[in-house]
Design a protein around this motif. Structure first.
Motif, PDB file in Angstrom:
ATOM      1  N   ALA A  72       0.817  -1.214   0.000  1.00 45.17           N
ATOM      2  CA  ALA A  72       0.000   0.000   0.000  1.00 45.17           C
ATOM      3  C   ALA A  72       0.853   1.267   0.000  1.00 45.17           C
ATOM      4  CB  ALA A  72      -0.933  -0.010   1.214  1.00 45.17           C
ATOM      5  N   GLU A  73       1.926   1.276   0.821  1.00 43.32           N
ATOM      6  CA  GLU A  73       2.758   2.479   0.897  1.00 43.32           C
ATOM      7  C   GLU A  73       3.367   2.815  -0.461  1.00 43.32           C
ATOM      8  OE1 GLU A  73       2.998  -0.136   2.921  1.00 43.32           O
ATOM      9  OE2 GLU A  73       3.298   0.472   5.017  1.00 43.32           O
ATOM     10  N   ALA A  74       3.861   1.793  -1.166  1.00 41.66           N
ATOM     11  CA  ALA A  74       4.478   2.029  -2.475  1.00 41.66           C
ATOM     12  C   ALA A  74       3.454   2.504  -3.492  1.00 41.66           C
ATOM     13  CB  ALA A  74       5.161   0.744  -2.968  1.00 41.66           C
ATOM     14  N   ILE A  75       2.271   1.926  -3.459  1.00 45.10           N
ATOM     15  CA  ILE A  75       1.243   2.298  -4.430  1.00 45.10           C
ATOM     16  C   ILE A  75       0.756   3.725  -4.200  1.00 45.10           C
ATOM     17  CG2 ILE A  75      -1.160   1.814  -5.108  1.00 45.10           C
ATOM     18  CD1 ILE A  75      -0.476  -1.162  -4.812  1.00 45.10           C
ATOM     19  N   LEU A  76       0.673   4.134  -2.934  1.00 46.58           N
ATOM     20  CA  LEU A  76       0.199   5.477  -2.617  1.00 46.58           C
ATOM     21  C   LEU A  76       1.304   6.538  -2.688  1.00 46.58           C
ATOM     22  CD1 LEU A  76      -2.162   4.724   0.414  1.00 46.58           C
ATOM     23  CD2 LEU A  76      -2.808   5.173  -1.964  1.00 46.58           C
ATOM     24  N   ALA A  77       2.566   6.101  -2.809  1.00 42.34           N
ATOM     25  CA  ALA A  77       3.678   7.058  -2.793  1.00 42.34           C
ATOM     26  C   ALA A  77       3.566   8.085  -3.918  1.00 42.34           C
ATOM     27  CB  ALA A  77       5.008   6.302  -2.892  1.00 42.34           C
ATOM     28  N   ALA A  78       3.010   7.672  -5.052  1.00 34.70           N
ATOM     29  CA  ALA A  78       2.901   8.574  -6.201  1.00 34.70           C
ATOM     30  C   ALA A  78       1.579   9.337  -6.215  1.00 34.70           C
ATOM     31  CB  ALA A  78       3.059   7.781  -7.499  1.00 34.70           C
ATOM     32  N   GLY A  79       0.828   9.276  -5.114  1.00 32.22           N
ATOM     33  CA  GLY A  79      -0.437  10.002  -5.061  1.00 32.22           C
ATOM     34  C   GLY A  79      -1.618   9.090  -4.806  1.00 32.22           C
ATOM     35  N   GLN A  80      -2.767   9.707  -4.528  1.00 31.38           N
ATOM     36  CA  GLN A  80      -3.988   8.964  -4.214  1.00 31.38           C
ATOM     37  C   GLN A  80      -4.407   8.063  -5.375  1.00 31.38           C
ATOM     38  OE1 GLN A  80      -6.264   9.072  -1.256  1.00 31.38           O
ATOM     39  NE2 GLN A  80      -6.731   7.222  -2.403  1.00 31.38           N
ATOM     40  N   LYS A  81      -4.743   6.829  -5.051  1.00 32.61           N
ATOM     41  CA  LYS A  81      -5.208   5.867  -6.047  1.00 32.61           C
ATOM     42  C   LYS A  81      -6.659   5.491  -5.765  1.00 32.61           C
ATOM     43  CE  LYS A  81      -1.172   5.241  -8.115  1.00 32.61           C
ATOM     44  NZ  LYS A  81      -0.308   6.082  -7.233  1.00 32.61           N
ATOM     45  N   ILE A  82      -7.295   4.975  -6.788  1.00 32.83           N
ATOM     46  CA  ILE A  82      -8.631   4.407  -6.656  1.00 32.83           C
ATOM     47  C   ILE A  82      -8.588   2.981  -7.192  1.00 32.83           C
ATOM     48  CG2 ILE A  82      -9.363   5.370  -8.887  1.00 32.83           C
ATOM     49  CD1 ILE A  82     -12.204   5.565  -7.740  1.00 32.83           C
ATOM     50  N   CYS A  83      -9.268   2.080  -6.530  1.00 33.90           N
ATOM     51  CA  CYS A  83      -9.349   0.691  -6.982  1.00 33.90           C
ATOM     52  C   CYS A  83     -10.612   0.533  -7.828  1.00 33.90           C
ATOM     53  CB  CYS A  83      -9.380  -0.256  -5.792  1.00 33.90           C
ATOM     54  SG  CYS A  83      -9.554  -1.996  -6.249  1.00 33.90           S
ATOM     55  N   ILE A  84     -10.446   0.164  -9.073  1.00 38.38           N
ATOM     56  CA  ILE A  84     -11.569  -0.081  -9.973  1.00 38.38           C
ATOM     57  C   ILE A  84     -11.842  -1.584 -10.018  1.00 38.38           C
ATOM     58  CG2 ILE A  84     -12.492   0.238 -12.306  1.00 38.38           C
ATOM     59  CD1 ILE A  84     -11.911   2.853 -10.941  1.00 38.38           C
ATOM     60  N   VAL A  85     -13.105  -1.956  -9.816  1.00 36.91           N
ATOM     61  CA  VAL A  85     -13.511  -3.364  -9.870  1.00 36.91           C
ATOM     62  C   VAL A  85     -14.502  -3.521 -11.023  1.00 36.91           C
ATOM     63  CG1 VAL A  85     -14.497  -5.300  -8.605  1.00 36.91           C
ATOM     64  CG2 VAL A  85     -13.231  -3.533  -7.364  1.00 36.91           C
ATOM     65  N   PRO A  86     -14.013  -3.882 -12.215  1.00 37.50           N
ATOM     66  CA  PRO A  86     -14.936  -4.076 -13.346  1.00 37.50           C
ATOM     67  C   PRO A  86     -15.830  -5.293 -13.104  1.00 37.50           C
ATOM     68  CG  PRO A  86     -12.647  -3.876 -14.081  1.00 37.50           C
ATOM     69  CD  PRO A  86     -12.618  -4.089 -12.610  1.00 37.50           C
ATOM     70  N   LEU A  87     -17.105  -5.148 -13.431  1.00 33.95           N
ATOM     71  CA  LEU A  87     -18.070  -6.228 -13.256  1.00 33.95           C
ATOM     72  C   LEU A  87     -18.868  -6.413 -14.538  1.00 33.95           C
ATOM     73  CD1 LEU A  87     -19.514  -5.196  -9.765  1.00 33.95           C
ATOM     74  CD2 LEU A  87     -17.842  -7.009 -10.186  1.00 33.95           C
ATOM     75  N   LYS A  88     -19.440  -7.594 -14.680  1.00 42.11           N
ATOM     76  CA  LYS A  88     -20.311  -7.882 -15.813  1.00 42.11           C
ATOM     77  C   LYS A  88     -21.647  -8.399 -15.291  1.00 42.11           C
ATOM     78  CE  LYS A  88     -20.626 -10.556 -20.109  1.00 42.11           C
ATOM     79  NZ  LYS A  88     -19.976 -11.574 -20.972  1.00 42.11           N
ATOM     80  N   TYR A  89     -22.734  -7.824 -15.770  1.00 44.31           N
ATOM     81  CA  TYR A  89     -24.060  -8.243 -15.320  1.00 44.31           C
ATOM     82  C   TYR A  89     -24.302  -9.703 -15.679  1.00 44.31           C
ATOM     83  CZ  TYR A  89     -29.141  -8.666 -15.043  1.00 44.31           C
ATOM     84  OH  TYR A  89     -30.418  -9.089 -14.754  1.00 44.31           O
ATOM     85  N   ARG A  90     -24.854 -10.441 -14.730  1.00 49.06           N
ATOM     86  CA  ARG A  90     -25.145 -11.851 -14.912  1.00 49.06           C
ATOM     87  C   ARG A  90     -26.664 -12.055 -14.866  1.00 49.06           C
ATOM     88  NH1 ARG A  90     -22.652 -16.356 -10.811  1.00 49.06           N
ATOM     89  NH2 ARG A  90     -20.769 -15.176 -11.303  1.00 49.06           N
ATOM     90  N   GLU A  91     -27.228 -12.508 -15.937  1.00 49.82           N
ATOM     91  CA  GLU A  91     -28.680 -12.675 -16.006  1.00 49.82           C
ATOM     92  C   GLU A  91     -29.142 -13.788 -15.065  1.00 49.82           C
ATOM     93  OE1 GLU A  91     -30.101 -13.242 -19.940  1.00 49.82           O
ATOM     94  OE2 GLU A  91     -29.094 -11.472 -20.753  1.00 49.82           O
ATOM     95  N   PRO A  92     -30.374 -13.669 -14.530  1.00 46.19           N
ATOM     96  CA  PRO A  92     -30.914 -14.737 -13.675  1.00 46.19           C
ATOM     97  C   PRO A  92     -31.042 -16.042 -14.451  1.00 46.19           C
ATOM     98  CG  PRO A  92     -32.249 -12.738 -13.521  1.00 46.19           C
ATOM     99  CD  PRO A  92     -31.304 -12.540 -14.660  1.00 46.19           C
ATOM    100  N   GLY A  93     -31.163 -17.137 -13.734  1.00 42.85           N
ATOM    101  CA  GLY A  93     -31.335 -18.436 -14.373  1.00 42.85           C
ATOM    102  C   GLY A  93     -32.707 -18.588 -14.992  1.00 42.85           C
ATOM    103  N   PRO A  94     -33.012 -19.769 -15.510  1.00 38.85           N
ATOM    104  CA  PRO A  94     -34.298 -20.013 -16.183  1.00 38.85           C
ATOM    105  C   PRO A  94     -35.513 -19.722 -15.307  1.00 38.85           C
ATOM    106  CG  PRO A  94     -32.774 -21.834 -16.553  1.00 38.85           C
ATOM    107  CD  PRO A  94     -32.142 -20.952 -15.529  1.00 38.85           C
ATOM    108  N   ASP A  95     -35.354 -19.861 -13.974  1.00 37.60           N
ATOM    109  CA  ASP A  95     -36.489 -19.615 -13.083  1.00 37.60           C
ATOM    110  C   ASP A  95     -36.712 -18.126 -12.818  1.00 37.60           C
ATOM    111  OD1 ASP A  95     -34.279 -19.095 -11.545  1.00 37.60           O
ATOM    112  OD2 ASP A  95     -34.699 -20.596 -10.009  1.00 37.60           O
TER     113      ASP A  95
END
Length: 318
Positions: A127-150
């Protein structure tokens, strides 16, 4: 309360698209849990903050007002632009329902995402190394998952997780494509919330800061949260953290949900049990990995996933 600080939910109602997701939540100001049968009041502006008394609501206003105004502005924008509420892609829910599903999904798996965030920080240099160059944001890409047959919507299975990425916050806020046009306003409005969170985590060993985490489907709404990050203990191998990241990714894919059976116990893997045709779901434990002999015999992610798949099938057929 946002997913960044609220005690972990165990009950979800996917068909409910109201702003207040956790109707059993604690007081936003004093963190008091409600007694059996007690009803808390909620902020009539944003309809997301709950309070045990008018006094607590008044005391909390200085911290809540910016986010409250931001939430109200978002609601007004959606109300004045009906076209913006339409389903972003054929076969997907409309914006309001998708937003509710996203908030439930990110809250359902918050314990997993918290551990994965810390593991990813370690694997990327700490964490210290990643933040050393300034504030970061963690992006969590997601993909919508359709409901099952029911057609039943399990709040633990509404999106697919792919990865975590750390980006400079100023680059994301600049957003030349206008993908997240309200992100700057939201970031500014969350300043008092972030400060309050820092204060609540400050006494914890190794605490560094709170990191913004944005859950971002390919289309539709996004969900911003703020997770605590810590100095990682020495003597732990990269293989350990890589294994954690791999296993918890599988948990999310399978709909395995981490929760504490009791406040004084460590989280254990469980699942969301359907209590009424998909209208209400509650968490149930599957395996206590501290005491279960079968779990203790497993050595690899593959073996653990196989064991949980069997336990999950048994629980669902019971």
């Amino acid at each position: 309360m946002g997913i960044e600080s609220h005690p972990l939910q165990t009950t979800f109602r996917p068909g409910d698209t109201s702003e207040l997701r956790n109707k059993e939540g604690r007081c936003r100001n004093c963190d008091r849990a409600r007694k059996s049968g007690e009803q808390f009041m909620f902020c009539k502006g944003c309809k997301t903050a709950v309070y045990c008394s008018e006094q607590c609501q008044r005391e909390h206003w200085k911290d809540h007002k910016d986010m409250c105004k931001f939430s109200r502005a978002n609601a007004e924008i959606l109300a004045s632009h009906p076209g913006a509420v339409a389903a972003p892609v054929a076969g997907m829910p409309d914006f309001i329902e998708l937003q509710a599903l996203l908030r439930d999904f990110s809250e359902t798996h918050r314990a997993s995402f918290q551990t994965m965030l810390l593991a990813k920080l370690f694997l990327d240099g700490g964490a210290e190394a990643i933040l050393a160059a300034g504030q970061k944001i963690c992006i969590v890409p997601l993909k919508y998952r359709e409901p099952g047959p029911d057609g039943v919507v399990n709040p633990a299975l509404t999106f697919s997780y792919t990865k975590m990425v750390f980006l400079p916050l100023d680059r994301v806020l600049a957003d030349p494509q206008g993908t997240h046009s309200r992100l700057v306003d939201g970031w500014n409005a969350s300043a008092s919330l972030r400060q309050r969170l820092r204060g609540s985590y400050a006494a914890e060993p190794g605490f560094i800061d709170v990191m913004p985490v944005m859950f971002s489907p390919q289309v539709g709404p996004t969900q911003m949260a703020y997770f605590p990050i810590y100095q990682m203990p020495g003597g732990v191998s990269r293989e350990h953290y890589q294994g954690e990241l791999e296993l918890l990714s599988k948990f999310i894919e399978m709909g395995i949900v981490l929760r504490q059976p009791r406040p004084d116990k460590a989280p254990v893997p469980g699942y969301m049990k359907d209590l009424g045709s998909g209208r209400k779901w509650e968490w149930r434990p599957l395996v206590n990995w501290d005491t279960n002999p079968e779990w203790k015999r497993t050595k690899t992610t593959k073996e653990r996933v196989k064991l949980l798949q069997r336990k999950l099938a048994e629980a669902r057929s019971a």
